[in-house]
Scaffold this motif. Structure first.
Motif, PDB file in Angstrom:
ATOM      1  N   PHE A   1       0.835  -1.209   0.000  1.00 35.06           N
ATOM      2  CA  PHE A   1       0.000   0.000   0.000  1.00 35.06           C
ATOM      3  C   PHE A   1       0.863   1.250   0.000  1.00 35.06           C
ATOM      4  CE2 PHE A   1      -3.424  -2.737   0.274  1.00 35.06           C
ATOM      5  CZ  PHE A   1      -4.594  -2.027   0.125  1.00 35.06           C
ATOM      6  N   GLN A   2       1.950   1.227   0.725  1.00 37.15           N
ATOM      7  CA  GLN A   2       2.861   2.366   0.675  1.00 37.15           C
ATOM      8  C   GLN A   2       3.555   2.436  -0.681  1.00 37.15           C
ATOM      9  OE1 GLN A   2       5.556   2.105   3.967  1.00 37.15           O
ATOM     10  NE2 GLN A   2       3.991   2.541   5.500  1.00 37.15           N
ATOM     11  N   ASP A   3       4.003   1.281  -1.165  1.00 40.51           N
ATOM     12  CA  ASP A   3       4.765   1.255  -2.417  1.00 40.51           C
ATOM     13  C   ASP A   3       3.936   1.704  -3.615  1.00 40.51           C
ATOM     14  OD1 ASP A   3       6.823   0.343  -0.888  1.00 40.51           O
ATOM     15  OD2 ASP A   3       6.677  -1.743  -1.543  1.00 40.51           O
ATOM     16  N   PHE A   4       2.634   1.383  -3.607  1.00 41.63           N
ATOM     17  CA  PHE A   4       1.797   1.668  -4.773  1.00 41.63           C
ATOM     18  C   PHE A   4       0.697   2.684  -4.480  1.00 41.63           C
ATOM     19  CE2 PHE A   4       3.764  -2.426  -5.575  1.00 41.63           C
ATOM     20  CZ  PHE A   4       4.251  -2.240  -6.868  1.00 41.63           C
ATOM     21  N   GLU A   5       0.878   3.435  -3.373  1.00 37.55           N
ATOM     22  CA  GLU A   5      -0.011   4.538  -3.001  1.00 37.55           C
ATOM     23  C   GLU A   5      -1.463   4.090  -2.935  1.00 37.55           C
ATOM     24  OE1 GLU A   5       0.688   7.991  -5.393  1.00 37.55           O
ATOM     25  OE2 GLU A   5       2.863   7.851  -5.184  1.00 37.55           O
TER      26      GLU A   5
ATOM     27  N   ASP B   1       4.225 -19.046  -9.067  1.00 38.63           N
ATOM     28  CA  ASP B   1       5.304 -18.505  -8.242  1.00 38.63           C
ATOM     29  C   ASP B   1       4.989 -17.124  -7.691  1.00 38.63           C
ATOM     30  OD1 ASP B   1       5.314 -17.230 -10.675  1.00 38.63           O
ATOM     31  OD2 ASP B   1       7.505 -17.109 -10.827  1.00 38.63           O
ATOM     32  N   LYS B   2       3.724 -16.723  -7.791  1.00 40.49           N
ATOM     33  CA  LYS B   2       3.342 -15.351  -7.435  1.00 40.49           C
ATOM     34  C   LYS B   2       2.338 -15.328  -6.286  1.00 40.49           C
ATOM     35  CE  LYS B   2       2.122 -14.871 -11.791  1.00 40.49           C
ATOM     36  NZ  LYS B   2       2.899 -15.905 -12.486  1.00 40.49           N
ATOM     37  N   VAL B   3       2.436 -14.290  -5.451  1.00 42.84           N
ATOM     38  CA  VAL B   3       1.421 -14.016  -4.445  1.00 42.84           C
ATOM     39  C   VAL B   3       0.740 -12.711  -4.870  1.00 42.84           C
ATOM     40  CG1 VAL B   3       3.142 -12.943  -2.931  1.00 42.84           C
ATOM     41  CG2 VAL B   3       0.929 -13.589  -1.999  1.00 42.84           C
ATOM     42  N   ILE B   4      -0.606 -12.763  -4.899  1.00 44.51           N
ATOM     43  CA  ILE B   4      -1.398 -11.672  -5.450  1.00 44.51           C
ATOM     44  C   ILE B   4      -1.951 -10.797  -4.332  1.00 44.51           C
ATOM     45  CG2 ILE B   4      -3.339 -11.078  -6.955  1.00 44.51           C
ATOM     46  CD1 ILE B   4      -1.004 -12.636  -8.308  1.00 44.51           C
ATOM     47  N   VAL B   5      -1.782  -9.471  -4.484  1.00 41.48           N
ATOM     48  CA  VAL B   5      -2.250  -8.502  -3.505  1.00 41.48           C
ATOM     49  C   VAL B   5      -2.927  -7.348  -4.257  1.00 41.48           C
ATOM     50  CG1 VAL B   5      -1.627  -7.214  -1.438  1.00 41.48           C
ATOM     51  CG2 VAL B   5      -0.136  -9.028  -2.235  1.00 41.48           C
ATOM     52  N   THR B   6      -3.935  -6.746  -3.620  1.00 44.39           N
ATOM     53  CA  THR B   6      -4.722  -5.698  -4.276  1.00 44.39           C
ATOM     54  C   THR B   6      -4.608  -4.377  -3.525  1.00 44.39           C
ATOM     55  OG1 THR B   6      -6.286  -7.451  -4.843  1.00 44.39           O
ATOM     56  CG2 THR B   6      -7.003  -5.196  -5.255  1.00 44.39           C
ATOM     57  N   PRO B   7      -3.574  -3.576  -3.825  1.00 47.32           N
ATOM     58  CA  PRO B   7      -3.464  -2.284  -3.138  1.00 47.32           C
ATOM     59  C   PRO B   7      -4.509  -1.273  -3.584  1.00 47.32           C
ATOM     60  CG  PRO B   7      -1.733  -2.504  -4.770  1.00 47.32           C
ATOM     61  CD  PRO B   7      -2.415  -3.829  -4.703  1.00 47.32           C
TER      62      PRO B   7
ATOM     63  N   LEU C   1       3.717 -10.482  -6.448  1.00 50.31           N
ATOM     64  CA  LEU C   1       5.041 -10.538  -5.842  1.00 50.31           C
ATOM     65  C   LEU C   1       5.604 -11.944  -5.954  1.00 50.31           C
ATOM     66  CD1 LEU C   1       4.255  -8.640  -2.498  1.00 50.31           C
ATOM     67  CD2 LEU C   1       4.984  -7.647  -4.685  1.00 50.31           C
ATOM     68  N   ASP C   2       6.906 -12.048  -6.052  1.00 51.09           N
ATOM     69  CA  ASP C   2       7.553 -13.353  -6.017  1.00 51.09           C
ATOM     70  C   ASP C   2       7.303 -13.970  -4.645  1.00 51.09           C
ATOM     71  OD1 ASP C   2       9.704 -15.342  -5.457  1.00 51.09           O
ATOM     72  OD2 ASP C   2      10.399 -14.761  -7.445  1.00 51.09           O
TER      73      ASP C   2
ATOM     74  N   ARG D   1       9.783  -9.746  -4.130  1.00 53.96           N
ATOM     75  CA  ARG D   1      10.043  -8.745  -5.168  1.00 53.96           C
ATOM     76  C   ARG D   1       8.842  -8.644  -6.114  1.00 53.96           C
ATOM     77  NH1 ARG D   1      11.156 -10.437 -10.232  1.00 53.96           N
ATOM     78  NH2 ARG D   1      11.509 -12.678 -10.538  1.00 53.96           N
ATOM     79  N   VAL D   2       8.656  -7.498  -6.731  1.00 56.53           N
ATOM     80  CA  VAL D   2       7.529  -7.277  -7.633  1.00 56.53           C
ATOM     81  C   VAL D   2       7.781  -7.980  -8.971  1.00 56.53           C
ATOM     82  CG1 VAL D   2       6.158  -5.564  -8.870  1.00 56.53           C
ATOM     83  CG2 VAL D   2       6.982  -5.073  -6.556  1.00 56.53           C
ATOM     84  N   ILE D   3       6.857  -8.848  -9.378  1.00 53.80           N
ATOM     85  CA  ILE D   3       6.928  -9.502 -10.690  1.00 53.80           C
ATOM     86  C   ILE D   3       6.185  -8.668 -11.724  1.00 53.80           C
ATOM     87  CG2 ILE D   3       6.244 -11.550 -12.008  1.00 53.80           C
ATOM     88  CD1 ILE D   3       6.740 -13.221  -9.508  1.00 53.80           C
TER      89      ILE D   3
END
Length: 817
Positions: free
Chosen positions: A556-560, A577-583, A593-594, A599-601
């Motif tokens: 949330f901080q990284d993507f405002e 290989d990814k974890v999904i998040v919804t900022p 994210l990996d 890290r951001v994919i």
């Protein structure tokens, strides 16, 4: 009445948790009378046969003169005693609080302060037992010194002399009731009924009178649906309004020497009381502001230590030296066994653990069929034993008045453990590794489950308290159960084994501390790691078996990202290989994210919509993996690169917590607040959609929906808690039923039945899954925990998991067990 809260009553009521709080887990014993304040342990993995005459203690310690028993919490054992003796000047007498490593007996810290020995016709020394709650230890001396110490270091946080601040008279033999933590209060049996201090700073909150109090510990209870404290004073027993100590009801109970020392036992609307000096016992019935006697006799005379209620019978040590079993309903003596003097007992796994006055420890069946000893040994000598023995985490702790303390190893050998036997018989471990199960659809594949429950509900296997504030449900993988809670302002990830023992817990950062403060996210377990998202948008990854932290990132901080009114409620989705998040931020709406490094994919472009509390799903169409979730719109995202494939604006609000449901190219989404639901159909490769039908009846708030045999089941919002339970036809949206039952709630499905957990009263119902009608087959009420009944139920391994506030309850629902 002395009351320092008159100006702030309304504010205080708004935040008071009307429950007994404290950080305790399964087999811990963090305060007097154990996790449920009833003398009963949840522990089952222990071996009574290890109590033998030739068995050496695991460790010993000298803890000074006194009768305080032992509290055990998070690997530490706490007790205290007095260093006074006839050989030293009274000015040198001190009370000493001890903290030991529970497994080894190594002394971790001590804290001492001046206190007289005061041996009036007995050894003297301490009487109350330390209470461990929220990383603090609370104690009370006989002359009124209430202390609060840091549990890990022993550092003094505050000290208040209750007799001085209340002006109350002391009792003849000094104060003996242990501190009781209730929400933000520490409650003591001081003054006429009780006194409450602010547990944070020791300041006086309320004290009804300056008359002397009793010797028992106050008990938190719910009588006739009303939360109240039941306190045994010097000449009566009373129910007190929790927030301010105002008396609701009283019943007179006068004894010789004004000694009422045994805690009352509450069951339903009845209160059992018992006193020594020839007084006897009684069963009272409480109706509103009146308490009346159902029966009274002298068949149980608890002079100091209380009895224990188990399966309709009262077990206790009568002042005549007999261990007795009496019928709760009639007061009739069922059986009696001599040889225990002024002893004491607790119960665990259907067994009595009895410590006789002369140091003889006996394990016997807790059975109305008669006294049946299993094992026994002389474990203490040289001084009388009036302190209750404690079983915690495979160890029994006991002490005598002279200060000799022993710890006995009674842990079950691995080969004898039921859990070990079960593991040897099957390679399949119960598995529910993420929010709403394997497919995120709320469907359990379990079979062989009960089609009807007993009248009182299914048997509870174990419960764990002290999870903090939270609406997170559980995930289960590789023999561990995961959930989250908010303690203080921090989020905590817990891992329990299948028997309810805490395996580990880790702090994962600040949690949502604004409206409806609590944890929200359900952990996701994948490939040996566990992932969790905080209400403030931080995602953390831990090693699943041991809880070692691997990485953390605040997307949330990284993507405002912009918070909604109630923070973030998303549970992580793993895609390859990814974890999904919804900022839902200005820089990206959804991020991958990996899963191994954080890290951001990829980061999708922003669609300028806030995250709306939804946990996404993954579907596959024409070889394309599509992530489907709800921001302010229903959205489809290409899982390989984050491309926004399509979106559909549904409803008028930005509150969309319901995980969509997918089947055979169709996606169903619903929202509360009168928005209703929509069915959309994906094209062959998932790159576009078209609307099939819309419905206004099933506007689910946050309780989820399930698809079973062509029908959608869930509850509607309708005026918030007054929603109905609804069934829709999947293909058409036709309303099959719209049924009123208590109020709205959450649900899951298994073995032909819906498990519906309504939020207004906390009733869990077993409902036949079918479109004809909403038919409740069985039901029971959740009585443990506090706050809203919002955490979704989970069915896994023949068990039903219910989270309510800071308590996780596990019920046996298997037909074959």
């Amino acid at each position: 009445m002395k009351n320092t809260l008159s100006a702030g009553k309304s504010a205080f009521l708004a935040v008071l948790l009307l429950c007994v709080c404290g950080l305790s887990f399964a087999a811990d014993w963090p305060h007097w009378r154990g996790p449920d304040y009833n003398g009963i342990s949840h522990e089952s993995e222990w071996s009574p046969e290890k109590i033998k005459e030739d068995a050496a203690p695991l460790w010993k310690a000298n803890i000074g003169t006194g009768f305080s028993t032992i509290s055990v919490s998070r690997g530490k054992a706490y007790t205290f005693g007095n260093t006074g003796s006839k050989d030293i000047d009274e000015s040198e007498h001190k009370d000493v609080v001890f903290c030991f490593d529970a497994a080894t007996g190594k002394q971790i810290w001590t804290y001492s302060y001046p206190e007289p020995l005061d041996p009036k016709y007995y050894e003297g020394g301490t009487s109350a037992t330390p209470t461990v709650s929220d990383d603090r230890v609370y104690t009370l001396s006989k002359t009124g010194d209430a202390l609060c110490l840091e549990a890990d270091t022993g550092k003094l946080i505050w000290q208040t002399n209750i007799l001085e601040v209340t002006g109350a008279e002391n009792t003849t033999w000094g104060l003996a009731g242990s501190p009781l933590i209730v929400g933000s209060m520490a409650v003591y049996n001081v003054g006429y009924q009780a006194t409450a201090l602010d547990k944070a700073n020791g300041k006086l909150l309320w004290s009804p009178s300056d008359k002397p109090g009793g010797y028992a510990t106050a008990v938190m209870s719910k009588l006739n649906g009303k939360e109240q404290l039941v306190n045994f004073g010097f000449d009566n027993v009373a129910g007190l309004e929790t927030a301010y100590g105002e008396i609701i009801w009283t019943y007179p109970w006068k004894t010789r020497h004004d000694v009422n020392a045994a805690d009352p036992i509450i069951t339903g609307d009845r209160v059992f009381i018992s006193s020594g000096y020839g007084t006897g016992c009684a069963l009272l019935k409480v109706e509103g502001e009146k308490a009346s006697k159902l029966w009274q006799n002298r068949n149980m005379r608890n002079k100091m230590n209380p009895s224990v209620l188990y399966e309709g019978h009262i077990y206790g040590v009568d002042e005549g030296g007999e261990l007795r079993c009496i019928n709760l309903e009639t007061g009739e003596i069922i059986w009696a066994q001599g040889g225990f003097g002024m002893g004491s007992l607790m119960i665990a796994d259907g067994k009595l653990i009895v410590l006789g006055e002369k140091g003889n420890l006996v394990i016997a069946e807790a059975s109305a069929d008669g006294f049946k000893q299993i094992s026994g040994a002389q474990i203490l000598s040289g001084s009388r034993c009036w302190s209750v023995p404690v079983l915690a985490n495979g160890r029994i702790y006991a002490r005598n008045a002279g200060g000799e303390m022993v710890c006995l190893d009674v842990a079950a050998d691995e080969k004898d453990s039921p859990a070990a036997s079960s593991a040897a018989e099957t390679t399949d471990k119960p598995d529910w590794p993420q929010w709403r199960g394997h497919n995120r659809d709320g469907i359990s594949k379990e079979t062989g489950l009960m089609k009807k429950w007993p009248e009182s509900g299914p048997e509870i296997i174990w419960s764990a308290k002290g999870l903090g504030k939270g609406y997170s449900t559980v995930s289960i993988a590789e023999g561990l159960i995961y959930t989250t809670g908010m303690i203080g302002k921090r989020g905590v990830l817990f891992a329990f084994d299948m028997d309810g023992k805490l395996a580990w817990k880790r702090n994962y950062g600040p949690e949502w501390d604004r409206s409806y403060e609590s944890s929200r996210s359900t952990p996701t377990v994948n490939d040996g790691n566990v992932y969790v998202i905080s209400g403030k948008g931080s995602i953390a990854c831990f090693e699943a078996a041991k809880g070692e932290p691997l990485w953390a990132k605040n997307v949330f901080q990284d993507f405002e990202g912009e918070y909604g009114n109630w923070g973030i409620a998303e549970s992580p989705l793993i895609v390859d290989d990814k974890v999904i998040v919804t900022p839902g931020g200005k820089k990206a709406s959804v991020v991958a994210l990996d899963k191994k490094t954080g890290r951001v994919i990829w980061a999708s472009k922003s669609i300028d919509e806030k995250s709306a509390y939804c946990s996404p799903i993954l579907v596959e169409r024409g070889g394309r993996k599509v992530i489907i979730t709800m921001l302010e719109s229903l959205v489809g995202i290409d899982a390989s690169n984050g491309e926004i494939l399509w979106k559909h604006k549904h409803g008028k609000k930005d509150i969309n917590p319901i995980t969509p449901v997918y089947s055979d190219s169709m996606v169903y989404a619903t929202s509360g607040y009168d928005d209703g639901g929509v069915m959309v159909e994906l094209n062959d490769d998932g790159s576009s959609i078209k609307v099939k039908w819309e419905d206004e009846t099933l506007d689910t708030h946050h309780g989820g929906v399930v698809l079973v045999d062509g029908y959608i089941y869930g509850s509607s919002w309708r005026g918030n808690s007054n929603g109905n339970w609804v069934c829709l036809e999947w293909d058409s949206g036709k309303v099959m039923y719209d049924h009123s039952w208590i109020g709205k709630g959450c649900l899951t499905y298994a073995d032909g039945m819906l498990y519906c957990y309504e939020e207004k009263e906390g009733t869990v119902a077993l409902v036949k899954a079918g479109p004809d009608k909403f038919e409740v087959v069985s039901s029971f009420k959740v009585t443990m925990g506090e706050d809203h009944h919002w955490a979704h139920p989970v069915i896994c391994g023949g068990r039903l998991y219910i989270r309510h506030g800071d308590v996780l309850m596990v019920y046996n629902i298997s037909e074959g067990l």
